[in-house]
Design a protein around this motif. Structure first.
Motif, mmCIF file in Angstrom:
data_model
loop_
_atom_site.group_PDB
_atom_site.id
_atom_site.type_symbol
_atom_site.label_atom_id
_atom_site.label_comp_id
_atom_site.label_asym_id
_atom_site.label_seq_id
_atom_site.Cartn_x
_atom_site.Cartn_y
_atom_site.Cartn_z
ATOM 1 N N SER A 16 -2.596 2.172 -13.725
ATOM 2 C CA SER A 16 -1.219 1.706 -13.811
ATOM 3 C C SER A 16 -0.598 1.637 -12.426
ATOM 4 O O SER A 16 -0.965 2.380 -11.506
ATOM 5 C CB SER A 16 -0.402 2.606 -14.734
ATOM 6 N N ARG A 17 0.367 0.739 -12.299
ATOM 7 C CA ARG A 17 1.069 0.543 -11.028
ATOM 8 C C ARG A 17 2.490 1.083 -11.167
ATOM 9 O O ARG A 17 3.131 0.866 -12.189
ATOM 10 C CB ARG A 17 1.138 -0.939 -10.675
ATOM 11 N N ILE A 18 2.962 1.760 -10.128
ATOM 12 C CA ILE A 18 4.338 2.247 -10.175
ATOM 13 C C ILE A 18 5.124 1.752 -8.975
ATOM 14 O O ILE A 18 4.571 1.467 -7.905
ATOM 15 C CB ILE A 18 4.408 3.785 -10.245
ATOM 16 N N ASP A 19 6.412 1.665 -9.146
ATOM 17 C CA ASP A 19 7.361 1.267 -8.114
ATOM 18 C C ASP A 19 7.764 2.516 -7.329
ATOM 19 O O ASP A 19 8.280 3.482 -7.903
ATOM 20 C CB ASP A 19 8.574 0.626 -8.790
ATOM 21 N N ALA A 20 7.513 2.506 -6.016
ATOM 22 C CA ALA A 20 7.868 3.645 -5.165
ATOM 23 C C ALA A 20 9.021 3.326 -4.228
ATOM 24 O O ALA A 20 9.247 4.041 -3.248
ATOM 25 C CB ALA A 20 6.659 4.098 -4.349
ATOM 26 N N SER A 21 9.765 2.273 -4.531
ATOM 27 C CA SER A 21 10.850 1.883 -3.635
ATOM 28 C C SER A 21 11.994 2.891 -3.627
ATOM 29 O O SER A 21 12.828 2.883 -2.722
ATOM 30 C CB SER A 21 11.376 0.489 -3.994
ATOM 31 N N ALA A 22 12.048 3.793 -4.609
ATOM 32 C CA ALA A 22 13.052 4.860 -4.576
ATOM 33 C C ALA A 22 12.731 5.875 -3.481
ATOM 34 O O ALA A 22 13.609 6.613 -3.034
ATOM 35 C CB ALA A 22 13.109 5.563 -5.926
ATOM 36 N N PHE A 23 11.463 5.881 -3.034
ATOM 37 C CA PHE A 23 11.055 6.818 -1.985
ATOM 38 C C PHE A 23 11.022 6.154 -0.611
ATOM 39 O O PHE A 23 11.495 6.713 0.374
ATOM 40 C CB PHE A 23 9.674 7.402 -2.298
ATOM 41 N N ALA A 24 10.439 4.962 -0.520
ATOM 42 C CA ALA A 24 10.238 4.299 0.780
ATOM 43 C C ALA A 24 10.736 2.869 0.713
ATOM 44 O O ALA A 24 10.646 2.214 -0.330
ATOM 45 C CB ALA A 24 8.759 4.323 1.163
ATOM 46 N N SER A 25 11.241 2.383 1.843
ATOM 47 C CA SER A 25 11.698 0.994 1.895
ATOM 48 C C SER A 25 10.526 0.039 2.065
ATOM 49 O O SER A 25 10.552 -1.089 1.579
ATOM 50 C CB SER A 25 12.706 0.801 3.025
ATOM 51 N N ASP A 26 9.466 0.487 2.774
ATOM 52 C CA ASP A 26 8.287 -0.342 2.962
ATOM 53 C C ASP A 26 7.195 0.486 3.623
ATOM 54 O O ASP A 26 7.461 1.560 4.173
ATOM 55 C CB ASP A 26 8.589 -1.578 3.815
ATOM 56 N N TYR A 27 5.972 -0.021 3.585
ATOM 57 C CA TYR A 27 4.852 0.620 4.261
ATOM 58 C C TYR A 27 4.672 -0.047 5.619
ATOM 59 O O TYR A 27 3.865 -0.957 5.795
ATOM 60 C CB TYR A 27 3.590 0.510 3.416
ATOM 61 N N ASP A 28 5.457 0.423 6.581
ATOM 62 C CA ASP A 28 5.511 -0.188 7.900
ATOM 63 C C ASP A 28 5.282 0.864 8.980
ATOM 64 O O ASP A 28 4.908 2.013 8.683
ATOM 65 C CB ASP A 28 6.860 -0.891 8.097
ATOM 66 N N GLU A 29 5.515 0.493 10.231
ATOM 67 C CA GLU A 29 5.290 1.405 11.348
ATOM 68 C C GLU A 29 6.100 2.688 11.203
ATOM 69 O O GLU A 29 5.587 3.795 11.433
ATOM 70 C CB GLU A 29 5.644 0.708 12.667
ATOM 71 N N ALA A 30 7.359 2.572 10.801
ATOM 72 C CA ALA A 30 8.210 3.751 10.657
ATOM 73 C C ALA A 30 7.673 4.672 9.567
ATOM 74 O O ALA A 30 7.659 5.899 9.724
ATOM 75 C CB ALA A 30 9.640 3.332 10.344
ATOM 76 N N PHE A 31 7.220 4.100 8.465
ATOM 77 C CA PHE A 31 6.685 4.906 7.371
ATOM 78 C C PHE A 31 5.469 5.709 7.815
ATOM 79 O O PHE A 31 5.410 6.937 7.654
ATOM 80 C CB PHE A 31 6.327 4.009 6.188
ATOM 81 N N PHE A 32 4.478 5.026 8.364
ATOM 82 C CA PHE A 32 3.247 5.716 8.753
ATOM 83 C C PHE A 32 3.481 6.679 9.915
ATOM 84 O O PHE A 32 2.905 7.761 9.954
ATOM 85 C CB PHE A 32 2.168 4.694 9.128
ATOM 86 N N GLY A 33 4.342 6.293 10.859
ATOM 87 C CA GLY A 33 4.553 7.103 12.043
ATOM 88 C C GLY A 33 5.399 8.338 11.824
ATOM 89 O O GLY A 33 5.412 9.247 12.663
ATOM 90 N N SER B 289 7.437 9.451 -14.083
ATOM 91 C CA SER B 289 8.730 8.883 -14.479
ATOM 92 C C SER B 289 9.111 7.622 -13.708
ATOM 93 O O SER B 289 10.076 6.945 -14.073
ATOM 94 C CB SER B 289 9.834 9.931 -14.283
ATOM 95 N N ALA B 290 8.369 7.309 -12.658
ATOM 96 C CA ALA B 290 8.701 6.129 -11.848
ATOM 97 C C ALA B 290 8.515 4.855 -12.661
ATOM 98 O O ALA B 290 7.663 4.795 -13.561
ATOM 99 C CB ALA B 290 7.821 6.091 -10.609
ATOM 100 N N PRO B 291 9.305 3.810 -12.363
ATOM 101 C CA PRO B 291 9.160 2.546 -13.093
ATOM 102 C C PRO B 291 7.755 1.972 -12.959
ATOM 103 O O PRO B 291 7.143 2.023 -11.897
ATOM 104 C CB PRO B 291 10.192 1.637 -12.413
#
Length: 284
Positions: free
Chosen positions: A22-39, A56-58
Motif C-alpha cells: 500500500s502507498r501512503i501520503d507523507a506530505s503531513a511530515f515532509a514537503s518534498d524529498y529534496d536537498e533540505a530533507f536529506f541533508g 492512519s496516514a491517507p
C-alpha cells in the motif's frame, strides 16, 4: 523504507510504500524529498513518523501516477563503461578510472512516464542502471566511508540518443539530457532494504524481448568506489544522484544496431528496486 512521490507532473507529493504494497501520503511530515530533507536528517525522522502514523496516514490509490522518488537534484552524475561486458560490446577498453558525464536534471521523470524521442532523434537507446542517491554532503570521501553518505538506491533507465552523443562532437551530455531521458523509480529504497548493492539482478526488455540480463556484480567500479571517486572532483549534495552504468545488451552494441521507435515499449527492473515501463512516443 521505500520512498515514493505521487501526483501530476510538477505537483508531486511525498509518500511511502509500505511492506504490504500500500502507498501512503507523507506530505503531513515532509514537503518534498529534496536537498533540505536529506541533508537535515529527514530519513531518520521519517522513519520515526512512519512508526507512529503509517496506519492512519491517507492511502494513495494504485491508479495515481508515480513521479521520480526524489525531487529534482542539484546534479545527476553518470558513469560510463562501468560494466565489463558493455565495454566489450562497444569495443572500448575497460577504463582505468571511472568515466564521468552529466545528465541534465530536467531529464528526470516518473518511472512509467512516456519516453519522448527528441526532435531530429534517430538513435534512441536504452540502459538499465542502478542509481545511488546521496544522503549527506560528500567531499573528499574515502571508499571506506562512502556508504555512510548514501541515502538509498533506485531503478534508472539512462536513455541515450547515440547520434547526438557520439556523432555531433563535444561531450556525451548532449545525447543524455533530453526531457524524459531519466525515468527514476518506482521508489527509493534506503540502504537497509538493499544489504548488498553489488549483487543485484537487473534486466530490460524491449517489446517483450530480453535485451539486458545481468547483475551489478559485473560493475568494474563498485558503489563505494564511485561515491568516493566523484567526491574528489565535486561536492555531492544531499539528494544528488549517481547512475552507476549499464551492462551489455544496448541497441548500440547489437549487430545490426537497433534503436527505439514510437510505439515501442521498454520494461526494466532491478532486484529489490521494483520495475518500470516506458512507452516510446515522438516529440510533437
Amino acid at each position: 523504507m521505500k520512498l515514493i512521490r505521487f501526483g501530476e507532473p510538477g505537483k508531486e507529493k511525498p509518500g511511502a510504500l509500505l511492506p504490504d504494497g500500500s502507498r501512503i501520503d507523507a506530505s503531513a511530515f515532509a514537503s518534498d524529498y529534496d536537498e533540505a530533507f536529506f541533508g537535515d536528517g529527514g530519513l531518520a525522522r521519517l522513519g520515526s513518523w512512519l512508526e507512529k502514523h503509517a496506519s492512519s496516514a491517507p492511502r494513495v490509490a494504485q491508479s495515481v501516477r508515480l513521479g521520480s522518488p526524489i525531487c529534482r537534484p542539484s546534479k545527476i552524475v553518470c558513469i560510463g563503461l562501468n560494466y565489463r561486458d558493455h565495454a566489450a560490446e562497444t569495443k572500448a577498453e575497460p577504463p582505468k578510472e571511472p568515466v564521468l558525464f552529466f545528465k541534465a536534471t530536467t531529464s528526470l521523470v516518473g518511472p512509467n512516464d512516456a519516453l519522448v524521442r527528441p526532435r531530429n532523434a534517430t538513435k534512441v537507446d536504452w540502459e538499465v542502471e542502478l542509481a545511488v542517491v546521496i544522503g549527506r554532503k560528500a567531499q573528499y570521501v574515502s571508499p571506506q566511508d562512502a556508504l555512510q553518505h548514501v541515502a538509498g538506491y533506485a531503478l534508472h533507465n539512462d536513455y541515450s540518443e547515440r547520434h547526438f552523443q557520439l556523432e555531433r562532437g563535444g561531450q556525451w551530455v548532449k545525447g543524455k539530457s533530453a526531457d524524459t531521458f531519466a525515468p527514476l523509480g518506482p521508489f527509493l529504497a534506503t540502504p537497509d532494504e538493499i544489504p548488498n548493492a553489488g549483487l543485484l539482478r537487473m534486466w530490460l526488455k524491449v517489446n517483450g524481448e530480453v535485451r539486458q540480463n545481468s547483475s551489478t556484480s559485473n560493475m568494474i567500479f563498485d558503489v563505494s568506489t564511485l561515491v568516493s571517486y566523484v567526491s574528489q572532483f565535486m561536492t555531492l549534495l544531499p539528494g544528488d544522484m549517481i547512475s552507476t552504468g549499464t551492462p551489455a545488451g544496448v541497441g548500440l552494441g547489437m549487430n545490426p544496431q537497433v534503436f527505439l521507435r514510437a510505439g515501442d515499449v521498454v520494461e526494466l527492473g532491478i532486484e529489490g528496486l521494483g520495475e518500470s515501463r516506458q512507452e516510446v512516443t515522438d516529440y510533437k
